[in-house]
Design a protein around this motif. Structure first.
Motif, PDB file in Angstrom:
ATOM      1  N   ARG A  31      40.711  52.674  46.177  1.00 27.06           N
ATOM      2  CA  ARG A  31      40.847  52.474  44.779  1.00 27.06           C
ATOM      3  C   ARG A  31      39.516  52.308  43.946  1.00 27.06           C
ATOM      4  O   ARG A  31      38.520  51.850  44.734  1.00 27.06           O
ATOM      5  N   TYR A  33      37.453  51.241  40.371  1.00 26.32           N
ATOM      6  CA  TYR A  33      37.499  50.359  38.983  1.00 26.32           C
ATOM      7  C   TYR A  33      36.121  50.808  38.210  1.00 26.32           C
ATOM      8  O   TYR A  33      35.039  50.818  38.561  1.00 26.32           O
ATOM      9  N   TYR A  35      34.516  48.444  35.076  1.00 24.25           N
ATOM     10  CA  TYR A  35      34.456  47.229  34.339  1.00 24.25           C
ATOM     11  C   TYR A  35      33.232  47.447  33.449  1.00 24.25           C
ATOM     12  O   TYR A  35      32.246  48.210  33.627  1.00 24.25           O
ATOM     13  N   PRO A  43      32.343  40.467  33.727  1.00 18.35           N
ATOM     14  CA  PRO A  43      32.892  41.711  33.930  1.00 18.35           C
ATOM     15  C   PRO A  43      34.324  41.737  33.153  1.00 18.35           C
ATOM     16  O   PRO A  43      35.103  41.068  33.454  1.00 18.35           O
ATOM     17  N   PHE A  45      37.502  44.247  32.410  1.00 16.62           N
ATOM     18  CA  PHE A  45      38.135  45.405  33.023  1.00 16.62           C
ATOM     19  C   PHE A  45      38.424  46.324  32.100  1.00 16.62           C
ATOM     20  O   PHE A  45      38.761  46.536  30.881  1.00 16.62           O
ATOM     21  N   TYR A  48      41.431  51.523  36.397  1.00 17.87           N
ATOM     22  CA  TYR A  48      41.424  51.697  37.791  1.00 17.87           C
ATOM     23  C   TYR A  48      42.060  52.789  38.176  1.00 17.87           C
ATOM     24  O   TYR A  48      43.111  53.300  37.608  1.00 17.87           O
ATOM     25  N   LEU A  91      29.948  48.867  35.208  1.00 13.81           N
ATOM     26  CA  LEU A  91      29.966  48.590  36.668  1.00 13.81           C
ATOM     27  C   LEU A  91      31.231  49.421  37.243  1.00 13.81           C
ATOM     28  O   LEU A  91      32.440  49.342  36.897  1.00 13.81           O
ATOM     29  N   THR A  97      43.433  49.402  49.720  1.00 15.58           N
ATOM     30  CA  THR A  97      44.662  48.640  50.097  1.00 15.58           C
ATOM     31  C   THR A  97      45.337  48.710  51.564  1.00 15.58           C
ATOM     32  O   THR A  97      46.180  48.182  51.672  1.00 15.58           O
ATOM     33  N   GLY A 102      41.673  43.146  50.028  1.00 13.53           N
ATOM     34  CA  GLY A 102      41.680  43.721  48.435  1.00 13.53           C
ATOM     35  C   GLY A 102      40.295  43.340  47.711  1.00 13.53           C
ATOM     36  O   GLY A 102      40.481  43.858  46.438  1.00 13.53           O
ATOM     37  N   GLU A 103      39.188  42.891  48.252  1.00 13.49           N
ATOM     38  CA  GLU A 103      38.230  42.403  47.264  1.00 13.49           C
ATOM     39  C   GLU A 103      37.365  43.852  46.775  1.00 13.49           C
ATOM     40  O   GLU A 103      37.398  44.894  47.396  1.00 13.49           O
ATOM     41  N   LEU A 104      36.963  43.556  45.841  1.00 16.08           N
ATOM     42  CA  LEU A 104      36.164  44.627  45.058  1.00 16.08           C
ATOM     43  C   LEU A 104      34.575  44.702  45.563  1.00 16.08           C
ATOM     44  O   LEU A 104      34.202  43.547  45.602  1.00 16.08           O
ATOM     45  N   PHE A 105      34.084  45.679  45.681  1.00 17.41           N
ATOM     46  CA  PHE A 105      32.833  45.894  46.174  1.00 17.41           C
ATOM     47  C   PHE A 105      32.108  46.334  45.055  1.00 17.41           C
ATOM     48  O   PHE A 105      32.656  47.676  44.492  1.00 17.41           O
ATOM     49  N   PHE A 106      31.281  45.983  44.586  1.00 13.92           N
ATOM     50  CA  PHE A 106      30.532  46.362  43.308  1.00 13.92           C
ATOM     51  C   PHE A 106      29.239  47.349  43.530  1.00 13.92           C
ATOM     52  O   PHE A 106      28.534  47.073  44.450  1.00 13.92           O
ATOM     53  N   GLY A 107      29.136  48.443  42.774  1.00 20.02           N
ATOM     54  CA  GLY A 107      27.795  48.954  42.595  1.00 20.02           C
ATOM     55  C   GLY A 107      26.859  48.210  41.610  1.00 20.02           C
ATOM     56  O   GLY A 107      27.177  47.028  41.272  1.00 20.02           O
TER      57      GLY A 107
END
Lengths: 115, 112
Positions: A31, A33, A35, A43, A45, A48, A91, A97, A102-107
């Motif tokens: 996945r 996303y 933002y 952030p 949305f 995605y 972002l 999944t 399911g946590e999001l890892f950001f750049g």
């Protein structure tokens, strides 16, 4: 470095020009996303993807915005005919999944300044 | 009304203080609750993650969720200047159900 990578980190453009941002997610994440974050706000949305399918788009994503993830790997976010109100940090984040939480890892983000 | 409300601060405390950060939300379908830390001009990084109601502790950090009140908290004990950042609460309806909903963030400064 196996984190989420975004390019460019900072883009300055004139109103009316088109800009494109690229995001390379963590390799095993299906996945991705996008933002948008403005100063003093959390952030917001935009959209995605799961693999190459775009599963959800926010109403914030006007017709001037388009995002793609052609092969289910990297993604691009294009803004056409930029406006001063588009100035923000864009972002990208990725998640999996398969197991985990399911946590999001950001750049680090791509900062857009529209003059 | 936004789905997630968070007081933006700013919050300024001396080193060693206990810090309390809070969010409220309106959507009872939210089940997963997270706290992200964001340093200036950087992307958010996950700090704490909890599922449903209860407490979770990780070192100096404790996350609390009260689903009956739709209220979540993050406590920082023995705060350090390196904790100075913006703290964002985030939540979603399920671990595989897509987007996170964020609060606007609370800016914290810990002075030595």
């Amino acid at each position: 470095d196996t984190g989420v990578s975004q390019d460019p980190r900072h883009k300055i453009t004139k109103r009316g020009q088109n800009v494109t941002f690229r995001c390379d997610p963590i390799s095993e994440h299906n996945r991705l996303y996008w933002y948008r974050q403005t100063l003093g706000q959390g952030p917001e949305f935009l959209t995605y993807f799961q693999n190459e399918a775009q599963l959800e788009k926010s109403r914030l994503l006007s017709d001037r915005f388009s995002a793609e993830r052609p092969k289910g790997s990297f993604s691009t976010l294009e803004i056409q005919r930029t406006e001063q109100g588009d100035s923000a940090m864009y972002l990208c984040a990725s998640s999996s999944t398969q197991g985990g939480t399911g946590e999001l890892f950001f750049g680090e983000g791509s900062r857009l300044t529209v003059l | 009304q936004k789905e997630v409300e968070q007081d933006p601060g700013p919050l300024s405390v001396p080193e060693g203080a206990i810090v309390s950060l809070n969010c409220t939300y309106s959507n009872s379908a939210f089940q997963y609750f997270m706290w992200y830390r964001q340093y200036s001009r950087k992307g958010p990084e996950l700090l704490m993650y909890t599922y449903s109601s209860g407490n979770k502790e990780d070192g100096r950090f404790t996350a609390q969720v009260d689903k009956s009140s739709k209220y979540i908290s993050l406590f920082i004990r023995d705060s350090q200047p390196s904790d100075s950042a913006t703290y964002l609460c985030a939540m979603n309806r399920g671990s595989t159900l897509g987007r996170l909903y964020f609060g606007r963030g609370t800016q914290l400064t810990v002075w030595p």
